[in-house]
Design a protein around this motif. Sequence first.
Motif, PDB file in Angstrom:
ATOM      1  N   VAL A   1       2.603  13.392   0.853  1.00 32.69           N
ATOM      2  CA  VAL A   1       1.738  11.974   1.163  1.00 32.69           C
ATOM      3  C   VAL A   1       0.864  12.156   2.282  1.00 32.69           C
ATOM      4  N   SER A   2       0.445  10.910   2.610  1.00 31.82           N
ATOM      5  CA  SER A   2      -0.253  10.598   3.606  1.00 31.82           C
ATOM      6  C   SER A   2      -0.264   9.354   3.857  1.00 31.82           C
ATOM      7  N   LEU A   3      -0.354   8.587   5.356  1.00 27.20           N
ATOM      8  CA  LEU A   3      -0.787   7.790   5.686  1.00 27.20           C
ATOM      9  C   LEU A   3      -1.499   6.747   6.056  1.00 27.20           C
ATOM     10  N   ASN A   4      -1.855   5.652   5.903  1.00 29.32           N
ATOM     11  CA  ASN A   4      -3.423   4.923   6.090  1.00 29.32           C
ATOM     12  C   ASN A   4      -4.236   4.843   7.594  1.00 29.32           C
ATOM     13  N   GLN A   5      -2.654   4.977   8.145  1.00 23.85           N
ATOM     14  CA  GLN A   5      -2.448   5.447  10.035  1.00 23.85           C
ATOM     15  C   GLN A   5      -1.455   6.328  10.445  1.00 23.85           C
ATOM     16  N   THR A   6      -1.663   6.835  11.606  1.00 26.15           N
ATOM     17  CA  THR A   6      -0.772   7.664  12.267  1.00 26.15           C
ATOM     18  C   THR A   6      -0.891   6.948  13.059  1.00 26.15           C
ATOM     19  N   GLU A   7      -0.854   6.331  13.846  1.00 27.53           N
ATOM     20  CA  GLU A   7      -0.609   5.343  14.973  1.00 27.53           C
ATOM     21  C   GLU A   7      -0.908   4.640  15.305  1.00 27.53           C
ATOM     22  N   ALA A   8      -0.458   3.295  15.942  1.00 31.54           N
ATOM     23  CA  ALA A   8      -0.697   2.235  16.664  1.00 31.54           C
ATOM     24  C   ALA A   8      -0.470   1.498  17.348  1.00 31.54           C
ATOM     25  N   ASP A   9      -1.535   0.974  18.102  1.00 33.01           N
ATOM     26  CA  ASP A   9      -0.761  -0.390  19.171  1.00 33.01           C
ATOM     27  C   ASP A   9      -0.860  -1.871  19.278  1.00 33.01           C
ATOM     28  N   LEU A  10       0.466  -2.298  19.351  1.00 31.74           N
ATOM     29  CA  LEU A  10       0.764  -3.206  19.122  1.00 31.74           C
ATOM     30  C   LEU A  10       1.301  -4.078  19.909  1.00 31.74           C
ATOM     31  N   LYS A  11       1.163  -5.506  19.949  1.00 31.99           N
ATOM     32  CA  LYS A  11       0.988  -6.801  20.700  1.00 31.99           C
ATOM     33  C   LYS A  11       3.073  -7.241  20.314  1.00 31.99           C
ATOM     34  N   VAL A  12       3.432  -7.327  20.833  1.00 30.68           N
ATOM     35  CA  VAL A  12       5.061  -8.447  20.082  1.00 30.68           C
ATOM     36  C   VAL A  12       4.772  -9.342  19.538  1.00 30.68           C
ATOM     37  N   GLY A  13       5.649  -9.218  18.471  1.00 22.18           N
ATOM     38  CA  GLY A  13       5.022 -10.367  17.726  1.00 22.18           C
ATOM     39  C   GLY A  13       4.082  -9.530  16.583  1.00 22.18           C
ATOM     40  N   ASP A  14       2.860  -9.079  16.685  1.00 26.22           N
ATOM     41  CA  ASP A  14       2.004  -8.458  15.429  1.00 26.22           C
ATOM     42  C   ASP A  14       3.332  -7.625  14.383  1.00 26.22           C
ATOM     43  N   GLU A  15       2.605  -7.714  13.273  1.00 26.44           N
ATOM     44  CA  GLU A  15       2.569  -6.867  11.554  1.00 26.44           C
ATOM     45  C   GLU A  15       0.912  -5.705  11.205  1.00 26.44           C
ATOM     46  N   LEU A  16       1.858  -5.116  11.260  1.00 21.60           N
ATOM     47  CA  LEU A  16       0.963  -3.828  10.398  1.00 21.60           C
ATOM     48  C   LEU A  16       1.062  -3.495   9.317  1.00 21.60           C
ATOM     49  N   GLN A  17       0.438  -3.549   8.050  1.00 21.86           N
ATOM     50  CA  GLN A  17       0.947  -2.983   6.923  1.00 21.86           C
ATOM     51  C   GLN A  17       0.601  -1.120   6.766  1.00 21.86           C
ATOM     52  N   LEU A  18       1.382  -0.660   6.463  1.00 25.44           N
ATOM     53  CA  LEU A  18       1.116   0.967   6.484  1.00 25.44           C
ATOM     54  C   LEU A  18       0.223   1.072   5.056  1.00 25.44           C
ATOM     55  N   THR A  19       0.469   2.473   4.917  1.00 28.49           N
ATOM     56  CA  THR A  19       0.089   2.369   2.992  1.00 28.49           C
ATOM     57  C   THR A  19      -0.067   3.858   2.993  1.00 28.49           C
ATOM     58  N   ALA A  20       0.846   3.751   2.270  1.00 26.22           N
ATOM     59  CA  ALA A  20       1.175   5.280   1.602  1.00 26.22           C
ATOM     60  C   ALA A  20       0.638   6.198   0.458  1.00 26.22           C
TER      61      ALA A  20
ATOM     62  N   VAL B   1       8.705   5.658  15.397  1.00 26.88           N
ATOM     63  CA  VAL B   1       8.351   6.383  14.325  1.00 26.88           C
ATOM     64  C   VAL B   1       7.719   5.967  12.762  1.00 26.88           C
ATOM     65  N   VAL B   2       7.629   5.182  12.984  1.00 26.57           N
ATOM     66  CA  VAL B   2       7.410   4.789  11.187  1.00 26.57           C
ATOM     67  C   VAL B   2       7.322   6.272   9.814  1.00 26.57           C
ATOM     68  N   THR B   3       8.509   6.133   9.509  1.00 25.72           N
ATOM     69  CA  THR B   3       8.291   7.687   8.308  1.00 25.72           C
ATOM     70  C   THR B   3       8.140   7.360   7.217  1.00 25.72           C
ATOM     71  N   ALA B   4       7.415   7.257   6.094  1.00 27.50           N
ATOM     72  CA  ALA B   4       7.518   7.282   4.228  1.00 27.50           C
ATOM     73  C   ALA B   4       8.010   8.377   4.276  1.00 27.50           C
ATOM     74  N   LYS B   5       8.958   8.355   2.972  1.00 28.34           N
ATOM     75  CA  LYS B   5       9.340   9.811   2.936  1.00 28.34           C
ATOM     76  C   LYS B   5       9.699   9.987   0.825  1.00 28.34           C
TER      77      LYS B   5
END
Length: 511
Positions: A117-136, A186-190
């Motif tokens: 499995v792989s993710l569309n992003q392996t790192e990200a910088d967010l501000k409080v309140g931001d959202e990020l869609q990770l895709t596996a 760290v966000v993990t997809a298993k």
Amino acid sequence: LKTLLASVLLATVIVFGCTEDEPEVDITDIKFDGEKVTVTEGFTVDLDTVLTVSGADADQAQISFTSGDATIVSVDGFILTAVKAGGTTLTATEANSELTATVNVEVVAKEVDVTGVSLNQTEADLKVGDELQLTATIAPEDATEKGIIWSVAFPSGSKSAEDSPSAIATVSDQGLVKAVSAGDVVVTAKTKDGEFTASASISVTNIAVTQITISPESATVNVNETVQLTATIIPDNATIKDVTWSVDFDAEAGRTQIASPTVDYYLEISQDGLLKAKERCDECAFIARATSKDGEVSSYINVSINYIAVTDIILDPSDLFEILKGKTHQMKYTVEPENASNPTVTWEISNTMSQGDCGQSSINYDDYAMVDEQGLITAVSPFNNDCNDNLVIKAHHSDVQLPAATEFDVINPVESLDILDNTGEPVSSINFNGCGSYDLGVSISATFPYNSSVTWSSESPDILPIDKNGVIELGPNAPFPLNTTIKVTVEANDGAGASDSIDIVINYNGC
């Protein structure tokens, strides 16, 4: 069955131009075994194993098969091939009897194991309140089980077991990351199949305060009063909107004529911005400051203290008054103006002449009267001196050059009263014929000084009124004739309670 069917087919003789009568074939029924045929994608089924033919000539049956959807299953003779996953029907037809049978066919997808499995992003910088869609993305693309389990955790060794990573960021079952507070996770997809993992490092930072504005733009605070200050944070969506309030001397203005007290002696401010002036400081200049919680941004306004001075003190009573020995009297007072910063006065007992007059080198006023901080006078003993002057209660204030003063006497209580007849003799009753008037007198037993004033009263003032000097006469509404007894009382006005009463025996038959 296939061999028999083939034999039957070979035994059929077709003559062009004419057809010989075919013999009767006894077929009574055809049916599939079970309600559904299940086969895995890419595999085959021998239909001879799932179809039953009944009748005396079952071995001569001529069977053909038809697929409801050839893209799902195909049929070649008695061999059914599963083309792709899905559902359709299969119909069997016996040519001699025209009997048919239909069965549902389910093609089950061939299981393909997950290999990674792989993710569309392996790192990200967010501000409080931001959202990020990770895709596996699961490999291979046609893997049978595509389920993913999402989780969030701290980087290895960065936090204690008591901390919660979800306080920094959360992740949904669909991989949507929401930034909650500053920190690193760290966000993990298993994968559900094989438990392969892919992770993304997420760093969350606060939306910083860039500016603070304070309202009002400057403040003048009266001593012992307050002004509410309000801090507005820019931008409006800053993560931490709290500020810390403080007060200080204005360094640019200096501290002219100020000695040792710190700023807190003059001003205080609560952490909700309520500014209070505590003491006057005529030559002082102050500032009130709001600072962001991270200490990066601050703003201040100029503050001055306004002192409203007392211009006059008015005592109540303002004229000579008396206090009975052993009793108390609460002084009342008002200051002008009404909004004076410090309306509190200090009290002092003195006399109408300065100490040293009349041969007195010093006077201990506590021997005669005492006064507390609230102006409550306690009378101790009459003030008898050679000059016959009075005691004085004084109210002082630092704003007023001269104190406000009122004279008072400490008097002894009246011990007893005796009502006298018009000859000056004490009596318990008198006879009054109702004609004219009659003068009563009073004898007072007391130690000088005392209050000699008294109050007269009649128990029947409509019939027998009595004036302030003890003079009685029949009232205009007295009945005629009149034979009655009415009590008359005299009472000392010093409040000690001394009094005397006599009976007035009235025999009124005209004058």
